[in-house]
Design a protein around this motif. Structure first.
Motif, PDB file in Angstrom:
ATOM      1  N   SER A   1     -12.685  60.463  75.950  1.00  0.00           N
ATOM      2  CA  SER A   1     -11.575  59.606  75.527  1.00  0.00           C
ATOM      3  C   SER A   1     -12.019  58.681  74.396  1.00  0.00           C
ATOM      4  O   SER A   1     -11.233  58.373  73.501  1.00  0.00           O
ATOM      5  N   ALA A   2     -13.275  58.260  74.421  1.00  0.00           N
ATOM      6  CA  ALA A   2     -13.762  57.417  73.323  1.00  0.00           C
ATOM      7  C   ALA A   2     -13.735  58.193  72.007  1.00  0.00           C
ATOM      8  O   ALA A   2     -13.365  57.650  70.963  1.00  0.00           O
ATOM      9  N   VAL A   3     -14.087  59.472  72.082  1.00  0.00           N
ATOM     10  CA  VAL A   3     -14.100  60.286  70.859  1.00  0.00           C
ATOM     11  C   VAL A   3     -12.684  60.428  70.294  1.00  0.00           C
ATOM     12  O   VAL A   3     -12.482  60.449  69.085  1.00  0.00           O
ATOM     13  N   LEU A   4     -11.692  60.504  71.174  1.00  0.00           N
ATOM     14  CA  LEU A   4     -10.304  60.627  70.704  1.00  0.00           C
ATOM     15  C   LEU A   4      -9.680  59.276  70.361  1.00  0.00           C
ATOM     16  O   LEU A   4      -8.526  59.206  69.959  1.00  0.00           O
TER      17      LEU A   4
ATOM     18  N   VAL B   1     -13.589  57.233  66.467  1.00  0.00           N
ATOM     19  CA  VAL B   1     -13.677  58.313  65.482  1.00  0.00           C
ATOM     20  C   VAL B   1     -12.321  58.392  64.774  1.00  0.00           C
ATOM     21  O   VAL B   1     -11.416  59.076  65.248  1.00  0.00           O
ATOM     22  N   PRO B   2     -12.178  57.674  63.682  1.00  0.00           N
ATOM     23  CA  PRO B   2     -10.870  57.586  63.018  1.00  0.00           C
ATOM     24  C   PRO B   2     -10.285  58.965  62.675  1.00  0.00           C
ATOM     25  O   PRO B   2      -9.080  59.176  62.793  1.00  0.00           O
ATOM     26  N   ALA B   3     -11.135  59.904  62.293  1.00  0.00           N
ATOM     27  CA  ALA B   3     -10.642  61.212  61.872  1.00  0.00           C
ATOM     28  C   ALA B   3      -9.937  61.949  63.016  1.00  0.00           C
ATOM     29  O   ALA B   3      -9.012  62.712  62.799  1.00  0.00           O
ATOM     30  N   LEU B   4     -10.391  61.694  64.261  1.00  0.00           N
ATOM     31  CA  LEU B   4      -9.804  62.408  65.397  1.00  0.00           C
ATOM     32  C   LEU B   4      -8.644  61.645  66.034  1.00  0.00           C
ATOM     33  O   LEU B   4      -7.956  62.148  66.900  1.00  0.00           O
ATOM     34  N   GLY B   5      -8.472  60.423  65.597  1.00  0.00           N
ATOM     35  CA  GLY B   5      -7.469  59.583  66.257  1.00  0.00           C
ATOM     36  C   GLY B   5      -6.060  59.845  65.794  1.00  0.00           C
ATOM     37  O   GLY B   5      -5.431  58.983  65.201  1.00  0.00           O
ATOM     38  N   LYS B   6      -5.561  61.026  66.059  1.00  0.00           N
ATOM     39  CA  LYS B   6      -4.200  61.340  65.645  1.00  0.00           C
ATOM     40  C   LYS B   6      -3.254  61.254  66.834  1.00  0.00           C
ATOM     41  O   LYS B   6      -2.166  60.726  66.744  1.00  0.00           O
ATOM     42  N   PHE B   7      -3.692  61.801  67.942  1.00  0.00           N
ATOM     43  CA  PHE B   7      -2.824  61.890  69.113  1.00  0.00           C
ATOM     44  C   PHE B   7      -2.664  60.518  69.764  1.00  0.00           C
ATOM     45  O   PHE B   7      -1.571  60.109  70.132  1.00  0.00           O
ATOM     46  N   ILE B   8      -3.794  59.824  69.889  1.00  0.00           N
ATOM     47  CA  ILE B   8      -3.777  58.478  70.457  1.00  0.00           C
ATOM     48  C   ILE B   8      -3.728  57.482  69.306  1.00  0.00           C
ATOM     49  O   ILE B   8      -4.571  57.518  68.412  1.00  0.00           O
ATOM     50  N   ARG B   9      -2.701  56.633  69.330  1.00  0.00           N
ATOM     51  CA  ARG B   9      -2.534  55.675  68.242  1.00  0.00           C
ATOM     52  C   ARG B   9      -2.869  54.274  68.730  1.00  0.00           C
ATOM     53  O   ARG B   9      -3.167  54.079  69.890  1.00  0.00           O
ATOM     54  N   GLN B  10      -2.778  53.293  67.816  1.00  0.00           N
ATOM     55  CA  GLN B  10      -3.105  51.918  68.216  1.00  0.00           C
ATOM     56  C   GLN B  10      -2.220  51.450  69.376  1.00  0.00           C
ATOM     57  O   GLN B  10      -2.658  50.683  70.225  1.00  0.00           O
ATOM     58  N   LYS B  11      -0.998  51.938  69.413  1.00  0.00           N
ATOM     59  CA  LYS B  11      -0.091  51.551  70.489  1.00  0.00           C
ATOM     60  C   LYS B  11      -0.680  51.926  71.851  1.00  0.00           C
ATOM     61  O   LYS B  11      -0.673  51.139  72.796  1.00  0.00           O
ATOM     62  N   GLU B  12      -1.217  53.146  71.919  1.00  0.00           N
ATOM     63  CA  GLU B  12      -1.800  53.600  73.187  1.00  0.00           C
ATOM     64  C   GLU B  12      -3.082  52.835  73.502  1.00  0.00           C
ATOM     65  O   GLU B  12      -3.367  52.525  74.652  1.00  0.00           O
ATOM     66  N   VAL B  13      -3.855  52.556  72.450  1.00  0.00           N
ATOM     67  CA  VAL B  13      -5.103  51.817  72.658  1.00  0.00           C
ATOM     68  C   VAL B  13      -4.792  50.462  73.297  1.00  0.00           C
ATOM     69  O   VAL B  13      -5.428  50.049  74.265  1.00  0.00           O
ATOM     70  N   LYS B  14      -3.777  49.817  72.752  1.00  0.00           N
ATOM     71  CA  LYS B  14      -3.411  48.498  73.261  1.00  0.00           C
ATOM     72  C   LYS B  14      -2.962  48.591  74.717  1.00  0.00           C
ATOM     73  O   LYS B  14      -3.301  47.752  75.545  1.00  0.00           O
ATOM     74  N   ALA B  15      -2.201  49.633  75.018  1.00  0.00           N
ATOM     75  CA  ALA B  15      -1.659  49.774  76.362  1.00  0.00           C
ATOM     76  C   ALA B  15      -2.734  50.183  77.367  1.00  0.00           C
ATOM     77  O   ALA B  15      -2.588  49.958  78.571  1.00  0.00           O
ATOM     78  N   ALA B  16      -3.806  50.788  76.872  1.00  0.00           N
ATOM     79  CA  ALA B  16      -4.819  51.324  77.793  1.00  0.00           C
ATOM     80  C   ALA B  16      -5.590  50.215  78.498  1.00  0.00           C
ATOM     81  O   ALA B  16      -5.999  50.365  79.642  1.00  0.00           O
ATOM     82  N   SER B  17      -5.747  49.087  77.804  1.00  0.00           N
ATOM     83  CA  SER B  17      -6.569  48.010  78.351  1.00  0.00           C
ATOM     84  C   SER B  17      -6.093  47.517  79.725  1.00  0.00           C
ATOM     85  O   SER B  17      -6.862  47.510  80.676  1.00  0.00           O
ATOM     86  N   PRO B  18      -4.818  47.092  79.833  1.00  0.00           N
ATOM     87  CA  PRO B  18      -4.374  46.652  81.164  1.00  0.00           C
ATOM     88  C   PRO B  18      -4.360  47.791  82.184  1.00  0.00           C
ATOM     89  O   PRO B  18      -4.441  47.544  83.386  1.00  0.00           O
ATOM     90  N   LEU B  19      -4.273  49.028  81.703  1.00  0.00           N
ATOM     91  CA  LEU B  19      -4.240  50.157  82.642  1.00  0.00           C
ATOM     92  C   LEU B  19      -5.592  50.379  83.320  1.00  0.00           C
ATOM     93  O   LEU B  19      -5.649  50.927  84.415  1.00  0.00           O
ATOM     94  N   ILE B  20      -6.681  49.957  82.672  1.00  0.00           N
ATOM     95  CA  ILE B  20      -7.991  50.101  83.320  1.00  0.00           C
ATOM     96  C   ILE B  20      -7.985  49.306  84.619  1.00  0.00           C
ATOM     97  O   ILE B  20      -8.421  49.786  85.659  1.00  0.00           O
TER      98      ILE B  20
END
Lengths: 162, 276
Positions: free
Chosen positions: B51-54, B59-78
């Protein structure tokens, strides 16, 4: 989560509990997939086990919100899990049996996947900025914390002769 | 059902977690043996790496599917995703209550063993690496959230002490599970220690690190699985309860005194300027 925000039940809509209840269902379903794929626990068993785990978590969250004194949610959830499975709690045998159908590592897998997706730019920057010195120190912090506890525990267990 | 809609909008994130998690589970636990022991690789480690790679921030080049919106939302989900895990651990403690009580003294006192970080890391940081006041924040604790709060409260996170604690915090977030999986594997395969002692030491107040630690232990000593989970869970709960106070009233004062009595003498003038 502050107590004051909680006391004003109706003025502040109880977003938190409803929100958590829904999000937890999703998280538990994700966990159920892991539980079925990895440890290969039959889906039906895993499902009942996960429902039990879900209920324990929700009771823990309810206590976090409404208990007269504040404890972090993880502490309440642990305590509910413990009390529900104590030998003298009625029905605990059934709960223990169901919870056994849920593998603890399978539940950790999605949490770490979310964690990987949650890495923020700032964290990468901090890691880069901190440099190798801090990284080395961090490794010793972890080693020291772990080894220190191991040594004390080992010593006491030997003294007890248990 | 705003909550539900909100989560469904995050379908990319949940889907990615399911897919990567399932792949990680299929790979399963792998054991790398070498001379002095063995290291256990756990599905949770693969899940984190994949998940870190995506992650677009990694890895900016691979970060197409997961966007900043998802990154932000992932934090409280942990936090939420770790809750069922904590509940599961609770259910291993109840049935083992007699084991826990028997091990009570060891369980309580090993909390003080967490101060081992000062014994090992502080000398290296201050005398070996010549670090300044960063060493105080970096070495007084394992730098989880309660410890961040202590430093933020006393020094702010922008101070040198704050830089120290943040550095260890971030390294713990990025590599803590690996470090603990390796530590537990090596300690367990060395065969020098009581598995119960190794289990208690796993409870350091972080769910994911405890998972990695106990996961490795139960794999090395599968016959004691129930006992290991119960003791680690109990110790972790104890750390939740005591960690903040141990950090605030024991560890931090010790580290401050040590620093001021030694390295701090030289840069006391500097430090007071910076703090002001």
């Amino acid at each position: 989560m502050s107590d004051s925000a909680i006391a004003m039940e109706r003025t502040r809509p109880n977003i938190d509990l409803a929100d958590h209840a829904v999000t937890l269902i999703i998280v538990c379903l994700v966990g159920l997939v892991m539980n079925t794929v990895g440890p290969a626990i039959p889906l039906a068993d895993g499902f009942v086990g996960m429902v039990v785990i879900y209920l324990i978590t929700m009771v823990g969250l309810l206590l976090t919100r409404f208990a007269p004194f504040y404890l972090p949610s993880v502490a309440w959830i642990s305590l509910v899990g413990i009390v529900a499975t104590l030998p003298w709690t009625p029905g605990s045998e059934w709960i223990v049996a169901q919870a056994k159908s849920v593998n603890f590592l399978a539940l950790a897998t999605p949490a770490l996947a979310y964690a990987g997706f949650a890495i923020a730019k700032k964290e990468i920057e901090v890691a880069k900025h901190s440099g190798w010195k801090l990284a080395l120190v961090a490794c010793l912090v972890f080693l020291g914390t772990y080894a220190g506890s191991v040594l004390v525990a080992e010593l006491i267990l030997r003294l007890q002769g248990a | 059902m705003n909550a539900l809609r909100g989560q469904l909008e995050l379908w990319r994130l949940h889907l990615a977690v399911i897919v990567l998690g399932a792949i990680a589970e299929l790979i399963g636990i792998q054991k790398i043996s070498f001379g002095i022991g063995a290291i256990l690789l756990l599905p949770l480690l693969y899940a984190f790496v994949m998940s870190a790679v995506l992650n677009p921030n990694v890895v900016p080049a691979l970060g197409k599917f997961i966007r900043q919106k998802e990154v932000k939302a992932a934090s409280p989900l942990i936090v939420i995703a770790i809750m069922p895990f904590i509940a599961k651990f609770g259910t291993t403690i109840g049935p083992a209550i007699e084991t826990i009580i028997e091990a009570g003294p060891a369980l309580l006192l090993q909390e003080l063993g967490n101060l081992g970080t000062i014994v090992l890391a502080f000398p290296l940081a201050v005398w070996g690496l010549k670090m300044g006041r960063e060493a105080i924040g970096a070495t007084f604790s394992i730098a989880r959230e309660p410890n961040l709060a202590i430093i933020a409260d006393r020094y702010t996170l922008k101070s040198p002490e704050g830089t120290g604690v943040m550095g260890v915090y971030v390294i713990g977030t990025l590599f803590g599970t690996f470090i603990f999986a390796i530590l537990a594997s090596l300690f367990a395969s060395s065969d020098l220690f009581d598995p119960r002692a190794l289990a208690m030491a796993c409870g350091i107040g972080s769910g994911s690190m405890m998972a990695a630690c106990t996961g490795a232990l139960t794999e090395v000593v599968p016959t004691m699985k129930d006992e290991i989970l119960a003791l680690a869970g109990a110790s972790n709960l104890l750390t939740y309860a005591t960690g903040l106070y141990a950090g605030l009233f024991i560890a931090l004062p010790i580290v401050e005194k040590l620093y001021n009595a030694t390295a701090g003498k030289n840069d006391l003038a500097n430090a007071s300027k910076k703090e002001a």
